[in-house]
Structure formats: structure tokens, C-alpha cells
Motif scaffolding. Sequence first.
Motif, PDB file in Angstrom:
ATOM      1  N   GLU A  45      13.371 -15.827 -20.451  1.00 44.76           N
ATOM      2  CA  GLU A  45      12.878 -14.554 -20.971  1.00 44.76           C
ATOM      3  C   GLU A  45      12.733 -14.569 -22.487  1.00 44.76           C
ATOM      4  OE1 GLU A  45      11.486 -10.985 -21.856  1.00 44.76           O
ATOM      5  OE2 GLU A  45      11.510 -11.864 -19.843  1.00 44.76           O
ATOM      6  N   ARG A  46      13.675 -15.154 -23.201  1.00 42.27           N
ATOM      7  CA  ARG A  46      13.614 -15.134 -24.664  1.00 42.27           C
ATOM      8  C   ARG A  46      12.430 -15.941 -25.206  1.00 42.27           C
ATOM      9  NH1 ARG A  46      15.733 -19.708 -27.109  1.00 42.27           N
ATOM     10  NH2 ARG A  46      16.710 -21.210 -25.680  1.00 42.27           N
ATOM     11  N   LYS A  47      11.907 -16.860 -24.400  1.00 41.94           N
ATOM     12  CA  LYS A  47      10.789 -17.699 -24.845  1.00 41.94           C
ATOM     13  C   LYS A  47       9.430 -17.169 -24.381  1.00 41.94           C
ATOM     14  CE  LYS A  47      13.417 -22.044 -24.972  1.00 41.94           C
ATOM     15  NZ  LYS A  47      13.505 -23.424 -24.432  1.00 41.94           N
ATOM     16  N   PRO A  62       7.664 -14.187 -24.587  1.00 38.95           N
ATOM     17  CA  PRO A  62       6.689 -13.507 -25.454  1.00 38.95           C
ATOM     18  C   PRO A  62       5.888 -14.475 -26.334  1.00 38.95           C
ATOM     19  CG  PRO A  62       8.744 -12.284 -25.419  1.00 38.95           C
ATOM     20  CD  PRO A  62       9.015 -13.572 -24.702  1.00 38.95           C
ATOM     21  N   ALA A  63       6.571 -15.407 -27.010  1.00 42.15           N
ATOM     22  CA  ALA A  63       5.868 -16.358 -27.888  1.00 42.15           C
ATOM     23  C   ALA A  63       5.003 -17.314 -27.077  1.00 42.15           C
ATOM     24  CB  ALA A  63       6.875 -17.138 -28.730  1.00 42.15           C
ATOM     25  N   PHE A  64       5.506 -17.743 -25.905  1.00 47.41           N
ATOM     26  CA  PHE A  64       4.761 -18.692 -25.078  1.00 47.41           C
ATOM     27  C   PHE A  64       3.486 -18.060 -24.532  1.00 47.41           C
ATOM     28  CE2 PHE A  64       3.867 -20.887 -21.058  1.00 47.41           C
ATOM     29  CZ  PHE A  64       3.827 -22.217 -21.495  1.00 47.41           C
ATOM     30  N   ALA A  65       3.604 -16.848 -23.969  1.00 50.01           N
ATOM     31  CA  ALA A  65       2.433 -16.179 -23.392  1.00 50.01           C
ATOM     32  C   ALA A  65       1.421 -15.822 -24.479  1.00 50.01           C
ATOM     33  CB  ALA A  65       2.871 -14.927 -22.631  1.00 50.01           C
ATOM     34  N   ARG A  91       5.169 -12.428 -17.085  1.00 48.05           N
ATOM     35  CA  ARG A  91       6.488 -12.176 -16.482  1.00 48.05           C
ATOM     36  C   ARG A  91       6.358 -11.978 -14.965  1.00 48.05           C
ATOM     37  NH1 ARG A  91       7.419  -8.745 -21.360  1.00 48.05           N
ATOM     38  NH2 ARG A  91       9.009  -9.801 -22.633  1.00 48.05           N
ATOM     39  N   GLU A  92       5.311 -11.277 -14.546  1.00 48.03           N
ATOM     40  CA  GLU A  92       5.066 -11.088 -13.110  1.00 48.03           C
ATOM     41  C   GLU A  92       4.834 -12.423 -12.427  1.00 48.03           C
ATOM     42  OE1 GLU A  92       2.401  -7.982 -11.636  1.00 48.03           O
ATOM     43  OE2 GLU A  92       2.289  -7.226 -13.681  1.00 48.03           O
ATOM     44  N   VAL A  93       4.045 -13.283 -13.069  1.00 52.91           N
ATOM     45  CA  VAL A  93       3.726 -14.594 -12.497  1.00 52.91           C
ATOM     46  C   VAL A  93       4.996 -15.428 -12.339  1.00 52.91           C
ATOM     47  CG1 VAL A  93       2.461 -16.751 -12.858  1.00 52.91           C
ATOM     48  CG2 VAL A  93       1.372 -14.557 -13.390  1.00 52.91           C
ATOM     49  N   VAL A  94       5.908 -15.330 -13.305  1.00 49.24           N
ATOM     50  CA  VAL A  94       7.194 -16.047 -13.222  1.00 49.24           C
ATOM     51  C   VAL A  94       7.914 -15.672 -11.925  1.00 49.24           C
ATOM     52  CG1 VAL A  94       9.505 -16.266 -14.227  1.00 49.24           C
ATOM     53  CG2 VAL A  94       7.492 -16.327 -15.714  1.00 49.24           C
ATOM     54  N   GLU A  95       7.948 -14.384 -11.619  1.00 47.73           N
ATOM     55  CA  GLU A  95       8.645 -13.915 -10.416  1.00 47.73           C
ATOM     56  C   GLU A  95       7.876 -14.281  -9.149  1.00 47.73           C
ATOM     57  OE1 GLU A  95      11.723 -12.530 -10.274  1.00 47.73           O
ATOM     58  OE2 GLU A  95      11.759 -13.051 -12.404  1.00 47.73           O
ATOM     59  N   LEU A  96       6.562 -14.132  -9.183  1.00 52.20           N
ATOM     60  CA  LEU A  96       5.741 -14.339  -7.987  1.00 52.20           C
ATOM     61  C   LEU A  96       5.679 -15.798  -7.552  1.00 52.20           C
ATOM     62  CD1 LEU A  96       2.778 -11.954  -8.887  1.00 52.20           C
ATOM     63  CD2 LEU A  96       4.437 -11.600  -7.054  1.00 52.20           C
TER      64      LEU A  96
END
Length: 265
Positions: A62-64, A66-69, A234-239
Motif C-alpha cells: 500500500e505505501r508504494k 500511489p507513486a507506482f500507479a 488498488r482494486e486490481v491488486v485485490e481482484l
Amino acid sequence: FENKITTTQKAIEDYLRKKHVSALVRISIDDNTQEGIMSLIQDYGIGPIFPNTVILGFTTEERKIPAFAAMLVKIYQAKRNIVLLRYPTDKKTTSSSERKPTIREHYDELKHKKVCIWWGRRRKNAGLSLSLSYLLQNNSYLHDVELNMRTIVRNEEELETANVVLKKLVEEAHIDASYETYLKKDADLKEVFATIREKSQDCFLNFIGLLPPKLIENEESQQQATNDFINYYREVVELTKELPPTAIVLASEDLEFHRIFSKKT
């Protein structure tokens, strides 16, 4: 410091040579990983010749995110195709430092060797996925790989149309691939990905498309669009949890990828 760069570059070149991979190696130095990647993307090339596709690991911390996306948005703005490789989480792994199975090890475990391309209605993503799958299929180690295009429709009216489009994509590319369509009436996004998980047990590698970020000239509006894409990531991470090894692709070029490897008649 220069000696360290030279040593690292030589080590990478030696590794690629042992793997029989023909490649140019360049090391970019930057205090910030994302800025270093963007510098490499923008500056690397010879005249009009430059790499058009960026392959990256998939960030889940999660901490990475925002910058990654936000970096992915910039890569898309630079008109580079994006491939994010997500490895499955090994349930037996208790520590993040333990080695996870490689794609090749996952491949060796499966009796049927399938690359599954999940088509989500973006033609460019499907074309890029087909092109990359074709390259995999022509790898001597993966010579027995089967290509399979799949899609999920939410109503019976879409069923016939989806089959026609999938058949056309495969025929135009002149690639040996099968295709399947699954009907899940009125399924939401979570239900769609639950179906993908269920139907991917026979795949050693999945291809899934990523929706593109909005590109807006106004800086303030673009920041909001970038924030929207960060939330979408973030949605894609979960899906995409618990899938087999998965390549998440986003085609940004205005090219008919499915025609690149068409056989000449």
C-alpha cells in the motif's frame, strides 16, 4: 562507483548470455526508483528507435502504490505499452524473504500447458497479449504451449457477438489459438474475477487487460484523473489475488498489434 556500475552491467550481460537472450543492457542511476525508470524510458534509444514496451513487477504494498500507479500514468502518457507481472502468493510461504516459485516451475507442474488471454473488450490489449503470447509459444522451452482466448459476457445477446469477435481476432493474427466464452448473467466485477480464478486453474500464465488512465491537458484535472487511476490500481491488486502467474497489460500505441506477426501469404 563507476566500477560497481560496470561490474553490475557485466553480471547482467553474462546472465542473459547464459540464458541465450539477446539484449542491450543499460543501467540508470537515480535516488528515486520511479524517477529513474521514467528517465530511462524518456532518454533510452537511438534516434527514432526506442523500446515501446515496459515490463515491471506488480506492486502490492500500500505505501508504494500511489507513486507506482502515478508512474504508470506517466508511462502511458509517453505512449509506451505496459506489462505488469504478478506472481501468485504461495500459501506455503511464511516469510516474504522466502523464494517463490518461478513461472517456469509453475509451467513444469502443469500437465496441460495453456496461456490464457482474458479479453475485456479492449482490442489493443487483446492484440498486445496475442503478440506476446505468440513470442512465448515460439520459445524453444515452451514449444508445447497452447494459446487460449477467453472472455466473459453478462447476457445472452453478447454471447454470439463475443464469439465472432474472438474468432476474427485469432484469424486476423494467423495464430494457432482456441477461444472460449463464458456467460455470467449480470455479474459484477468481483464475480467476473471469481470466474477468471475458477477457470484459470489449467493456465500456467494469464493475460489480463488494464483499463487506461484518463489523459487531460489541464494539470489540476489530470491530478484528479491520476488519483482515480491509483484507486483503480488498488482494486486490481485485490481482484487479481490467487490467480496463476499473470501478465497485466495496457497497450498505449495506436497499432494493430494482432497484425504484427501475421504470416505473409
